[in-house]
Design a protein around this motif. Structure first.
Motif, PDB file in Angstrom:
ATOM      1  N   LYS A 631       0.811  -1.366   0.031  1.00  0.00           N
ATOM      2  CA  LYS A 631      -0.047  -0.085  -0.102  1.00  0.00           C
ATOM      3  C   LYS A 631       0.787   1.204  -0.117  1.00  0.00           C
ATOM      4  CE  LYS A 631      -2.226   0.899   3.605  1.00  0.00           C
ATOM      5  NZ  LYS A 631      -3.349   0.673   4.757  1.00  0.00           N
ATOM      6  N   LEU A 635       0.881   4.456  -2.646  1.00  0.00           N
ATOM      7  CA  LEU A 635       0.632   5.780  -2.183  1.00  0.00           C
ATOM      8  C   LEU A 635       1.912   6.583  -2.652  1.00  0.00           C
ATOM      9  CD1 LEU A 635      -0.673   5.164   1.535  1.00  0.00           C
ATOM     10  CD2 LEU A 635      -1.956   5.974  -0.311  1.00  0.00           C
ATOM     11  N   TYR A 652      -6.318   5.877  -8.537  1.00  0.00           N
ATOM     12  CA  TYR A 652      -5.796   4.514  -8.370  1.00  0.00           C
ATOM     13  C   TYR A 652      -6.944   3.421  -8.589  1.00  0.00           C
ATOM     14  CZ  TYR A 652      -4.385  -0.051  -6.342  1.00  0.00           C
ATOM     15  OH  TYR A 652      -4.217  -1.481  -6.295  1.00  0.00           O
ATOM     16  N   ASP A 654      -8.991  -0.175  -8.159  1.00  0.00           N
ATOM     17  CA  ASP A 654      -8.646  -1.484  -7.598  1.00  0.00           C
ATOM     18  C   ASP A 654     -10.281  -1.951  -7.358  1.00  0.00           C
ATOM     19  OD1 ASP A 654      -7.729  -3.885  -6.442  1.00  0.00           O
ATOM     20  OD2 ASP A 654      -6.045  -2.741  -5.749  1.00  0.00           O
ATOM     21  N   PHE A 659     -10.811   0.001  -1.322  1.00  0.00           N
ATOM     22  CA  PHE A 659     -10.905   1.457  -0.879  1.00  0.00           C
ATOM     23  C   PHE A 659     -11.483   1.260   0.805  1.00  0.00           C
ATOM     24  CE2 PHE A 659     -10.017   1.779  -5.386  1.00  0.00           C
ATOM     25  CZ  PHE A 659      -9.579   2.830  -5.341  1.00  0.00           C
ATOM     26  N   ASN A 662      -8.582   0.127   2.888  1.00  0.00           N
ATOM     27  CA  ASN A 662      -7.601   1.001   2.716  1.00  0.00           C
ATOM     28  C   ASN A 662      -8.079   2.425   2.738  1.00  0.00           C
ATOM     29  OD1 ASN A 662      -5.521  -1.146   2.927  1.00  0.00           O
ATOM     30  ND2 ASN A 662      -6.742  -1.904   1.124  1.00  0.00           N
ATOM     31  N   LEU A 665      -6.134   5.279   0.538  1.00  0.00           N
ATOM     32  CA  LEU A 665      -6.347   5.424  -0.815  1.00  0.00           C
ATOM     33  C   LEU A 665      -7.234   6.548  -1.237  1.00  0.00           C
ATOM     34  CD1 LEU A 665      -6.236   1.535  -1.841  1.00  0.00           C
ATOM     35  CD2 LEU A 665      -4.384   3.214  -1.988  1.00  0.00           C
ATOM     36  N   CYS A 669      -6.057   9.925  -3.481  1.00  0.00           N
ATOM     37  CA  CYS A 669      -6.593  10.108  -4.808  1.00  0.00           C
ATOM     38  C   CYS A 669      -7.561  11.409  -4.967  1.00  0.00           C
ATOM     39  CB  CYS A 669      -7.190   8.995  -5.324  1.00  0.00           C
ATOM     40  SG  CYS A 669      -6.438   7.314  -5.379  1.00  0.00           S
TER      41      CYS A 669
END
Length: 784
Positions: A631, A635, A652, A654, A659, A662, A665, A669
């Motif tokens: 991670k 970042l 990003y 995924d 999200f 985590n 993130l 962003c």
């Protein structure tokens, strides 16, 4: 791997013999045909050029129909399997046509005899196509063991070689007045003698070789439109096959050896009769027959057993090289041992001479089976029929050219069968020189081609192990990255969402659903995930600007945005061409475990954005889900790109739940980019649109005020189920319609995955991986 036969490592000897009996027919028909063809010149007045025409064009027709037959055979669904019925029909058709094509009479005009023979030749070769393509594929399917494949081909070639032992004696029978008054009558009657037993032999594999039903296999439909459209697929398959360097080498070497040999084999009768016996066929006696017979016996009892043993001891490639080197010695000896009045001397050269053509198919057909494994590993498809058709296409095209060249050589040297040798010594010497040195040159070039062939036993076994692992452990694919029903394990809030945008498909026909799909597609999408890889390409291959333009031309009328996944290896053309078409771009740098490659990707992304070609910059796709980076690394990459591109939104991509798990993130962003796949979480199609909305809702709640874009969602039309999620054309259309309606009416930016089917994905996601496109791999809209 879909199999239509009982494929095992060891094959019962009876099955090998049954396959070998078919090889006898496969060899006997052309062996006798080569002998009878001389009668066209001797008794029916065909000159060298007419002989070339009847040799060339029917065989070219045969070479054209072979790949089509390969496609049909590979995709046949029946309780008898893919091959047997065609082998049976082909054997019967060959027997009938061979009999009729030789019912020639010298009382007819030359023109009549030419066209009669020509047209029945076309019918005969059509029967040969029906028989030979599925028959050869049968052999490839019989075993997956490296050495057992050689054993199967050795038994088949051993039995087949008896055709070449028997066939030469037809020279003696045809010229013996105690049997027949002349060659004309001889070929008419002998054609029947040959056709009946050979047709029966051709049908033996169909009757006795075991096969499995293919009724439940996932093959392409066989209809007029699909078979007609198969020509494009066949061309694509040819390109796929010839991208394999090993297959190119096998085909090239076979083409040179077999067809250089056959160019001069048709001259054997003339060389022996006129070089050794001054043109006196009666005085020649059995010497023409002995040449072919002894050579075939040498192949049957010396060459094939020895080469089979050699291939086990030193490997197939070295065995091939040694066998061809020995044959070169034989060709040189043949030049010096063809001495008038001493015909017995050529017998000394025959064992050496026989190693060339005698070893060829034993080794090459076994090698081809190994290459088919490589193709399956690359493509996920088992294509014995197509590869067999392509291999024999090379042989047959070359055979056609060889037959034509035989006539050309006769014309070039000025040979005349009506003159004795002493009246045309130069022409006879020229035939003899061609007879010895033309195949030698072909062999030398073939050995040069095979010098770098690198499929050893070790490599072949590694490939088989990978295929078995894929076959026996289907769970080892990308589906393991996603977690079934992950959504409900995360949600702690009320996920009730409105379904007012969903269409109720209950009671709607497939045609009605297709009409709704077409209208939905024509209305247009917010975004499409761009699939740049053509059939046969894989990750790491360089993409051309032309192929990007070709595919962009297909999709641009249907979307406002295009998403790409990499900025190198030709992917950098995508945003530039998209902007030319007036489309906006979400451009991704591919991030993986290779840090140097990551740096290249990020630099390329920044360069493209600096040129004004990037509307949203993406740093990585599902890299955390694949567990290829940490991670913190993601970042750091995001911060680096944001600093370099202060005026471009950076994010990003995924799976949506990354999200939630985590939240850092989301903070890093500018825009939250999520992949949402109800399919991978095992959701039934009936609830899939609602499931998608719930995925989006939990992400939107977590993102607070930051915009959320669905960067991937879709549904495959073929492949293995994931839980209750079933791939099908109908389900794919339903999902496209309802997800699109919801996104459009709610103003939610959504990129549909994907634009085109891509075969390379089968390595990463199993059989379902290659079937996510709205258009197929040939850029044809799938749901029309």
């Amino acid at each position: 791997m879909s199999e239509a036969m009982s494929t095992t490592a060891k094959v019962p000897f009876g099955q090998k013999v049954a396959f070998g009996v078919g090889m006898f027919a496969n060899q006997m028909f052309p062996a006798i045909l080569g002998i009878f063809m001389v009668v066209l010149v001797q008794s029916f007045g065909f000159n060298g050029w007419l002989w070339s025409l009847v040799y060339f064009f029917p065989r070219i027709f045969d070479s054209i129909t072979d790949p089509i037959m390969g496609f049909i055979s590979d995709n046949t669904k029946s309780k008898w399997g893919r091959r047997k019925q065609y082998v049976l029909i082909g054997g019967l058709l060959m027997g009938i046509a061979f009999t009729l094509m030789w019912q020639l009479y010298s009382d007819n005009t030359l023109q009549y005899n030419f066209w009669y023979f020509f047209l029945w030749s076309i019918v005969f070769y059509l029967g040969l196509t029906f028989f030979s393509v599925p028959y050869v594929a049968m052999g490839y399917e019989m075993s997956d063991d490296f050495h057992e494949r050689t054993n199967i081909m050795a038994v088949a070639q051993w039995i087949g070689q008896w055709a070449w032992v028997i066939a030469p004696w037809f020279w003696v029978i045809m010229d013996d007045p105690d049997w027949f008054p002349n060659q004309e009558i001889a070929v008419r009657e002998l054609a029947v003698w040959v056709a009946i037993p050979c047709a029966i032999a051709a049908m033996v594999p169909a009757i006795f070789i075991k096969s499995k039903s293919t009724l439940d296999e996932d093959y392409e439909p066989l209809n007029v439109a699909n078979i007609g459209g198969s020509l494009k697929k066949i061309i694509s398959s040819f390109k796929d096959a010839f991208k394999l360097a090993e297959f190119r080498r096998i085909c090239g070497a076979t083409f040179l050896i077999f067809n250089a040999f056959n160019t001069v084999a048709a001259l054997t009768y003339f060389v022996i009769v006129y070089r050794l016996f001054n043109g006196d066929a009666v005085a020649t006696g059995i010497w023409v027959a002995l040449f072919g017979c002894i050579g075939a016996l040498g192949t049957t009892f010396i060459v094939i057993p020895l080469v089979t043993w050699m291939s086990k001891i030193m490997g197939k490639k070295k065995a091939f090289m040694w066998a061809q080197a020995i044959s070169i010695v034989g060709y040189v000896m043949m030049y010096f041992l063809f001495i008038p009045g001493k015909p017995w001397l050529y017998i000394i050269a025959l064992p050496f001479f026989s190693f060339g053509i005698g070893s060829l198919f034993t080794i090459m057909m076994s090698m081809t089976a190994d290459v088919i494994d490589i193709d399956e590993l690359n493509s996920g498809k088992r294509r014995e029929g197509i590869f067999g058709a392509i291999y024999w296409w090379m042989v047959k095209v070359g055979f056609a050219i060889a037959g034509a060249l035989s006539g050309v050589i006769i014309g070039i040297v000025g040979f005349n069968p009506d003159l004795v040798t002493t009246e045309q010594q130069g022409a006879v010497d020229g035939l003899h020189a061609f007879f010895c040195f033309f195949p030698m040159v072909g062999t030398l070039f073939a050995m040069l081609i095979m010098k770098n062939y690198d499929v050893s036993e070790e490599r072949a076994n590694e490939i088989r192990a990978k295929l078995e692992k894929r076959k026996n452990k289907p769970a080892e694919k990308l589906t393991s990255y996603y977690q079934t029903d992950k959504l409900h394990s995360l949600a702690t809030m009320d996920l009730n969402v409105q379904s007012k945008t969903d269409i109720d498909f209950l009671g709607k026909t497939d045609a009605e659903i297709r009409k709704i799909f077409s209208k939905s597609l024509t209305t247009g999408l917010h975004g499409l995930c761009f699939s740049p890889y053509l059939e046969g390409q894989d990750i790491g291959d360089s993409l051309s600007e032309a192929q990007i333009r070709q595919r962009m031309e297909v999709i641009f009328p249907y979307t406002k945005w295009v998403r790409s996944f990499s900025c190198t290896e030709g992917n950098e053309f995508i945003p530039h061409i998209a902007h030319e078409k007036g489309l906006k771009t979400m451009v991704g740098a591919w991030i993986g475990s290779d840090k140097k490659e990551n740096e290249k990707e990020i630099k390329a992304l920044i360069d493209l954005a600096t040129k004004g070609q990037v509307d949203i910059a993406v740093v990585g796709n599902e890299a955390l889900m694949r567990n290829e980076v940490t991670k913190q690394e993601i970042l750091d990459y995001i911060r680096h790109v944001k600093k370099a591109l202060p005026n471009v939104p950076v994010g990003y991509v995924d799976a949506y739940y990354q999200f939630l798990e985590n939240p850092e993130l989301i903070d890093a962003c500018d825009v939250v980019l999520v992949n949402c796949y109800p399919f991978w979480e095992g959701c039934d199609i009936q609830y899939a649109a609602t499931y998608l909305k719930q995925m989006y809702t939990v992400t939107k709640n977590a993102a607070a005020e930051k915009p959320v874009i669905i960067t991937e969602t879709g549904w495959p039309d073929q492949g293995t189920n994931t839980g209750a999620a079933e791939p099908s054309s109908t389900n794919a259309m339903k999902y496209f319609i309802n997800s699109g309606n919801w996104a459009t009416q709610e103003g939610i930016p959504m990129f549909y995955f994907s634009s085109f089917d891509e075969s390379w994905k089968v390595h990463h996601e199993g059989d379902v991986g290659e079937r996510w496109g709205i258009w197929n791999k040939n850029e044809q809209l799938k749901y029309q």
